[in-house]
Design a protein around this motif. Structure first.
Motif: not given
Length: 125
Positions: A54-61, A66-74
């Motif tokens: 909804l806000h077009g944001t992501t967060y990584y610990a 730099g190693r993990f990537t989150i994504s989604s397929d609605n």
């Protein structure tokens, strides 16, 4: 009923890759952020990453940046966590969940209501 079902865990060597999937049913996928937490034996759960479409944001610990990537397929109601350059310290049970909050600046918070069953990730040295 709301269900979150993880898949994709397994055993991998240091430096390898895995992609976790979280398929969601029972709620409007577009309306909710999705987060990934992990818990290693004897440790507190750690918020790893989240995506707030909804806000077009992501967060990584910091530990995974730099190693993990989150994504989604609605279209598939599925969120993914691509994990590259895995290290032994990434070994944990990984859970997807609807976080209490998800933002780039504030990270993600543990929600009470919607969690998956977890998938084991083991990285051998």
């Amino acid at each position: 009923d709301v269900q979150l079902v993880e898949s994709g865990g397994g055993l991998v060597q240091t430096g390898g890759s895995l992609r976790l999937s979280c398929t969601v049913s029972g709620l409007i996928f577009d309306d909710y952020a999705i987060g990934w937490f992990r818990q290693a034996p004897g440790k507190e759960p750690e918020g790893v990453s989240c995506i707030n479409r909804l806000h077009g944001t992501t967060y990584y610990a910091d530990s995974v940046k730099g190693r993990f990537t989150i994504s989604s397929d609605n279209a598939k109601n599925t969120a993914y966590l691509q994990m590259n350059s895995l290290k032994p310290e990434d070994t944990a049970v990984y859970f997807c969940a609807v976080p209490a909050w998800c933002s780039t600046s504030d990270g993600l918070g543990k929600g009470d209501d919607y969690w998956g069953q977890g998938t084991q990730v083991t990285v051998s040295s």
